[in-house]
Design a protein around this motif. Structure first.
Motif, PDB file in Angstrom:
ATOM      1  N   LYS A 113       0.849  -1.190   0.000  1.00 30.09           N
ATOM      2  CA  LYS A 113       0.000   0.000   0.000  1.00 30.09           C
ATOM      3  C   LYS A 113       0.883   1.238   0.000  1.00 30.09           C
ATOM      4  O   LYS A 113       1.671   1.460   0.930  1.00 30.09           O
ATOM      5  CB  LYS A 113      -0.925   0.017   1.216  1.00 30.09           C
ATOM      6  N   GLY A 114       0.758   2.032  -1.069  1.00 28.92           N
ATOM      7  CA  GLY A 114       1.487   3.294  -1.137  1.00 28.92           C
ATOM      8  C   GLY A 114       0.702   4.395  -0.464  1.00 28.92           C
ATOM      9  O   GLY A 114      -0.492   4.566  -0.723  1.00 28.92           O
ATOM     10  N   GLY A 206       2.118  -4.321   3.642  1.00 32.22           N
ATOM     11  CA  GLY A 206       3.323  -3.516   3.757  1.00 32.22           C
ATOM     12  C   GLY A 206       3.035  -2.103   3.267  1.00 32.22           C
ATOM     13  O   GLY A 206       2.382  -1.930   2.226  1.00 32.22           O
ATOM     14  N   PHE A 207       3.469  -1.094   4.019  1.00 35.12           N
ATOM     15  CA  PHE A 207       3.222   0.303   3.669  1.00 35.12           C
ATOM     16  C   PHE A 207       4.520   0.938   3.154  1.00 35.12           C
ATOM     17  O   PHE A 207       5.564   0.854   3.811  1.00 35.12           O
ATOM     18  CB  PHE A 207       2.730   1.093   4.893  1.00 35.12           C
ATOM     19  N   VAL A 208       4.423   1.566   1.984  1.00 32.85           N
ATOM     20  CA  VAL A 208       5.551   2.308   1.420  1.00 32.85           C
ATOM     21  C   VAL A 208       5.055   3.702   1.055  1.00 32.85           C
ATOM     22  O   VAL A 208       3.855   3.954   1.015  1.00 32.85           O
ATOM     23  CB  VAL A 208       6.130   1.606   0.164  1.00 32.85           C
ATOM     24  N   ASP A 209       5.997   4.623   0.797  1.00 31.16           N
ATOM     25  CA  ASP A 209       5.570   5.953   0.388  1.00 31.16           C
ATOM     26  C   ASP A 209       5.137   5.913  -1.088  1.00 31.16           C
ATOM     27  O   ASP A 209       5.419   4.963  -1.819  1.00 31.16           O
ATOM     28  CB  ASP A 209       6.682   6.980   0.610  1.00 31.16           C
ATOM     29  N   LEU A 210       4.439   6.956  -1.518  1.00 25.39           N
ATOM     30  CA  LEU A 210       3.853   6.974  -2.862  1.00 25.39           C
ATOM     31  C   LEU A 210       4.898   6.827  -3.961  1.00 25.39           C
ATOM     32  O   LEU A 210       4.681   6.124  -4.954  1.00 25.39           O
ATOM     33  CB  LEU A 210       3.051   8.262  -3.058  1.00 25.39           C
ATOM     34  N   PRO A 222      -2.191   8.101  -7.611  1.00 27.76           N
ATOM     35  CA  PRO A 222      -2.881   7.194  -6.669  1.00 27.76           C
ATOM     36  C   PRO A 222      -4.103   6.531  -7.301  1.00 27.76           C
ATOM     37  O   PRO A 222      -4.701   7.047  -8.239  1.00 27.76           O
ATOM     38  CB  PRO A 222      -3.279   8.124  -5.523  1.00 27.76           C
ATOM     39  N   ASP A 223      -4.456   5.380  -6.759  1.00 25.40           N
ATOM     40  CA  ASP A 223      -5.658   4.659  -7.207  1.00 25.40           C
ATOM     41  C   ASP A 223      -6.934   5.347  -6.731  1.00 25.40           C
ATOM     42  O   ASP A 223      -7.913   5.473  -7.462  1.00 25.40           O
ATOM     43  CB  ASP A 223      -5.663   3.225  -6.657  1.00 25.40           C
TER      44      ASP A 223
END
Length: 407
Positions: A113-114, A206-210, A222-223
């Motif tokens: 997830k960005g 897992g979270f990452v930056d955009l 973004p979606d």
């Protein structure tokens, strides 16, 4: 004290020859107590499970999702529009993708997830759920540093990788090369771990930056937008308001709609369990009928004497009604008290533990709602009252001449 109540109490506390009647009355009282207690505990369990799952799901995800078919070119401008809608507490962009995560000691499939680290904490509880590191650590400290990723504590354990370790993400969105379409691959540093309380998120998110998400997915925007509202029960209204204000170019979906099947199943289970255990109260009510019928048969001579002394049929009926209602009220009060106390203790000390990978929660929560307690108590009293009507009316119809003739 009215003489009807006085006689009813005397019959309930009968000794010597009538001790069998007292035992039957005691069994009836215990039956009502157990039935009411079991029903209250069951309702508290289902309500607690509903609320716990709802809170954890809403803490891990947004209340309203907003899509724009034409694309979110400037997501900060879109976020500003959303915050102008009444009831919106926060808004943030998001982009989702799948990836294979590998480390030197393990591997697994996760949802990447960005997010925008500055805005994400306004729509989910990720910021409050960090067990190591911070959401702001996602961005690399230097140009030569690896991009950061936040993973669940459960995933960290299965990979045997912890904050500071470097892992590899491989996404199915490929890049064209002389050898054909090759999956994208990127090494990232574990910037922190979180525990949102849902195994699904803690094991497979897992979270990452955009910017990192753009590189992994091959997208440049973004979606969708995620919205948090001030009142979770008002989420459908806010979702409709967004479409009305911003036009049909915006598509919305709220949390209740996305999790409808889950909550419908939990509600159905709550009703089914309530009906099933409610039959215990019905059985206890039959015990009351049996005890009063036996008492009427035992006290036929007493009833005849009372009538010859001037007692009306109404007074005779009230005597047995009072006896049945005393059994019902005492059993209901004791059952409600025990049910409430046991539910509180089971929840307070988390007595019953369950596997989180199966049930999403680590223990069985119990939450007794005042409305559920009132319905159970009122229902039990009504059932007990109805159970006393037939034997009481039979006692009132007794002909004293016929009764004394055979004594």
């Amino acid at each position: 004290m009215p003489f009807e109540l006085q006689i009813a109490l005397r019959y309930l506390l009968a000794k010597r020859r009538q001790v069998f009647i007292s035992v039957i009355s005691l069994v009836s009282t215990i039956g009502v107590t157990v039935g009411v207690m079991a029903l209250i505990i069951a309702l508290a369990l289902m309500t607690g499970l509903q609320n716990e799952l709802r809170d954890r799901i809403l803490g891990s995800s947004a209340h309203v999702y907003v899509w724009k078919p034409s694309g979110l070119v400037d997501y900060r401008a879109e976020v500003a529009k959303m915050k102008e809608i009444p009831g919106v507490a926060g808004a943030a962009p998001a982009i989702l993708g799948k990836a294979l995560v590998t480390s030197d000691r393990g591997e697994g499939f996760i949802t990447v997830k960005g997010i925008d680290p500055e805005l994400e904490s306004g729509v989910t509880d990720i910021g409050k759920s960090m067990t190591a590191g911070e959401v702001s650590d996602l961005k690399p400290a230097t140009d030569d540093d690896f991009a950061g990723i936040l993973i669940g504590k459960a995933l960290s354990g299965s990979l045997s990788s912890f904050p500071g370790d470097v892992i590899t993400l491989v996404t199915p969105q490929g890049s064209l090369s002389p050898m054909g379409l090759m999956p994208r691959q990127r090494r990232v540093r574990i910037a922190g771990t979180f525990s949102l309380g849902l195994f699904e998120f803690d094991q497979s998110y897992g979270f990452v930056d955009l910017q990192t998400a753009y590189l992994l997915t091959g997208q440049d925007r973004p979606d969708h937008l995620e919205i948090r509202v001030t009142d979770i029960y008002n989420a459908p209204v806010v979702a409709d308001e967004i479409q009305e204000r911003l036009g049909s170019d915006y598509i919305t979906q709220d949390w209740s709609d996305m999790n409808r099947s889950l909550y419908s199943a939990l509600w159905l289970e709550k009703i089914a369990m309530g009906i099933g255990i409610g039959l215990i109260v019905m059985v206890a009510a039959l015990n009351i009928v049996a005890s009063l019928v036996l008492l009427v048969m035992e006290k036929t001579r007493d009833i005849a004497i009372l009538k010859t002394m001037g007692a009306s049929s109404r007074s005779i009926m009230l005597i047995f009604l009072a006896q049945g209602m005393i059994i019902g009220l005492v059993g209901t009060v004791m059952g409600a008290t025990l049910g409430a106390v046991i539910s509180y203790l089971l929840d307070r000390y988390r007595v019953i533990s369950i596997p989180s990978d199966v049930y999403q929660v680590t223990y069985l929560p119990f939450k007794l709602m005042p409305w559920d307690l009132a319905v159970v108590v009122l229902g039990a009293v009504v059932v007990c009252f109805v159970a006393t009507l037939y034997p009481s009316r039979q006692a009132a119809r007794l002909d004293p001449a016929q009764a004394l003739r055979y004594e």
